[in-house]
Design a protein around this motif. Structure first.
Motif, mmCIF file in Angstrom:
data_model
loop_
_atom_site.group_PDB
_atom_site.id
_atom_site.type_symbol
_atom_site.label_atom_id
_atom_site.label_comp_id
_atom_site.label_asym_id
_atom_site.label_seq_id
_atom_site.Cartn_x
_atom_site.Cartn_y
_atom_site.Cartn_z
ATOM 1 N N PHE A 66 -18.181 -3.429 23.888
ATOM 2 C CA PHE A 66 -18.401 -3.202 22.057
ATOM 3 C C PHE A 66 -17.493 -4.616 21.436
ATOM 4 N N ASP A 67 -19.233 -4.887 20.677
ATOM 5 C CA ASP A 67 -18.710 -5.908 19.459
ATOM 6 C C ASP A 67 -17.975 -4.927 18.009
ATOM 7 N N GLU A 68 -17.708 -4.324 18.495
ATOM 8 C CA GLU A 68 -17.293 -3.777 17.218
ATOM 9 C C GLU A 68 -16.011 -2.880 17.589
ATOM 10 N N PRO A 69 -14.799 -3.247 16.893
ATOM 11 C CA PRO A 69 -13.515 -2.381 17.412
ATOM 12 C C PRO A 69 -12.694 -0.928 17.241
ATOM 13 N N GLU A 70 -13.795 -0.445 16.521
ATOM 14 C CA GLU A 70 -13.689 0.574 15.870
ATOM 15 C C GLU A 70 -14.471 1.501 16.967
ATOM 16 N N PRO A 71 -14.837 2.946 17.101
ATOM 17 C CA PRO A 71 -15.862 3.665 18.210
ATOM 18 C C PRO A 71 -16.461 4.214 16.585
ATOM 19 N N PRO A 72 -18.092 4.302 16.672
ATOM 20 C CA PRO A 72 -18.950 5.480 15.461
ATOM 21 C C PRO A 72 -18.167 6.853 15.625
ATOM 22 N N ALA A 73 -18.937 7.415 14.726
ATOM 23 C CA ALA A 73 -19.160 8.960 14.528
ATOM 24 C C ALA A 73 -19.646 8.910 15.400
ATOM 25 N N LEU A 74 -19.704 10.064 16.425
ATOM 26 C CA LEU A 74 -20.955 10.347 17.142
ATOM 27 C C LEU A 74 -22.060 11.369 16.440
ATOM 28 N N ASN A 75 -23.115 11.542 17.292
ATOM 29 C CA ASN A 75 -24.481 12.040 17.037
ATOM 30 C C ASN A 75 -23.845 13.036 17.598
ATOM 31 N N ALA A 76 -24.018 14.218 17.641
ATOM 32 C CA ALA A 76 -24.017 15.458 18.467
ATOM 33 C C ALA A 76 -25.079 15.399 19.126
ATOM 34 N N ARG A 77 -25.987 16.107 18.090
ATOM 35 C CA ARG A 77 -27.424 16.220 18.579
ATOM 36 C C ARG A 77 -28.270 14.623 19.361
ATOM 37 N N TRP A 78 -27.710 13.313 19.377
ATOM 38 C CA TRP A 78 -28.746 12.142 19.724
ATOM 39 C C TRP A 78 -27.940 12.619 21.393
ATOM 40 N N ILE A 79 -26.625 12.785 21.748
ATOM 41 C CA ILE A 79 -25.733 13.532 22.502
ATOM 42 C C ILE A 79 -26.502 13.625 23.423
ATOM 43 N N GLU A 80 -27.030 14.985 22.775
ATOM 44 C CA GLU A 80 -27.681 16.803 23.644
ATOM 45 C C GLU A 80 -29.261 15.742 23.836
ATOM 46 N N ASP A 81 -30.059 14.540 23.192
ATOM 47 C CA ASP A 81 -30.968 14.788 23.640
ATOM 48 C C ASP A 81 -30.806 13.681 24.879
ATOM 49 N N LEU A 82 -30.134 13.050 24.691
ATOM 50 C CA LEU A 82 -29.706 11.765 26.302
ATOM 51 C C LEU A 82 -29.651 12.209 27.120
ATOM 52 N N MET A 83 -28.961 13.963 27.202
ATOM 53 C CA MET A 83 -27.940 14.787 28.427
ATOM 54 C C MET A 83 -29.131 15.259 28.651
ATOM 55 N N HIS A 84 -30.332 15.365 28.009
ATOM 56 C CA HIS A 84 -31.585 16.225 28.088
ATOM 57 C C HIS A 84 -32.065 15.810 28.659
ATOM 58 N N SER A 85 -32.554 13.794 28.189
ATOM 59 C CA SER A 85 -33.257 13.328 28.939
ATOM 60 C C SER A 85 -32.464 13.387 30.464
ATOM 61 N N ALA A 86 -31.494 12.846 30.554
ATOM 62 C CA ALA A 86 -30.345 12.141 31.409
ATOM 63 C C ALA A 86 -30.558 13.932 32.717
ATOM 64 N N ASN A 87 -31.085 14.508 32.729
ATOM 65 C CA ASN A 87 -30.958 15.806 33.660
ATOM 66 C C ASN A 87 -32.336 16.189 33.908
ATOM 67 N N SER A 88 -33.639 15.251 33.611
ATOM 68 C CA SER A 88 -34.622 15.469 33.794
ATOM 69 C C SER A 88 -35.167 14.634 35.755
ATOM 70 N N THR A 89 -36.190 14.808 35.708
ATOM 71 C CA THR A 89 -36.503 13.910 36.438
ATOM 72 C C THR A 89 -36.472 12.662 36.456
#
Length: 104
Positions: A66-89
Motif C-alpha cells: 500500500f502507498d498509504e501508511p494508514e489503512p482506510p476505513a472499511l465499507n462492510a457492504r463493499w466487502i460483502e459484495d466482493l465476498m459474494h463475487s468470490a463465492n460465485s463460479t
C-alpha cells in the motif's frame, strides 16, 4: 496506488489503495479457508486497455503493498459484495464501491 505481487515471478498488479484494502480482506479470508478462486479486474488508466484474470491458490506467494501508511476505513457492504463475487463460479470481480446514501 497499491499493488499485489503475485507468484514466484512476482507479477505486479496495480490497484488503488482503498480497493486493495477491501480485496485483501476477501482474499485473505478465502485463502485462510484453503479455497482457490479467480480474481478479475479492468486495467487501470495508463495501462493497456483490457482486463485480466488470475488464479489465486494458497500455495502461490502473494504480497499486498500500500502507498498509504494508514489503512482506510472499511465499507462492510463493499466487502460483502466482493465476498459474494468470490463465492460465485466466476470468482472475484473487482466491482466499484457502493456507498449508502443516508437520510441524515
Amino acid at each position: 496506488m497499491g499493488s499485489i505481487s503475485y507468484g514466484a515471478g512476482a507479477s505486479v498488479i496495480h490497484i488503488e489503495d482503498r480497493a486493495l484494502a477491501h480485496l485483501k480482506i476477501v482474499i485473505a479470508t478465502k485463502l485462510r479457508r484453503n479455497e482457490s478462486f479467480t480474481l478479475s479486474w479492468r486495467h487501470p488508466a495508463g495501462e493497456a486497455v483490457g482486463r485480466s484474470t488470475i488464479w489465486l491458490h494458497p500455495s502461490i506467494p502473494l504480497r499486498f503493498t500500500f502507498d498509504e501508511p494508514e489503512p482506510p476505513a472499511l465499507n462492510a457492504r463493499w466487502i460483502e459484495d466482493l465476498m459474494h463475487s468470490a463465492n460465485s463460479t466466476g470468482g472475484i470481480s473487482l466491482v466499484d464501491e457502493m456507498v449508502d446514501g443516508g437520510d441524515g
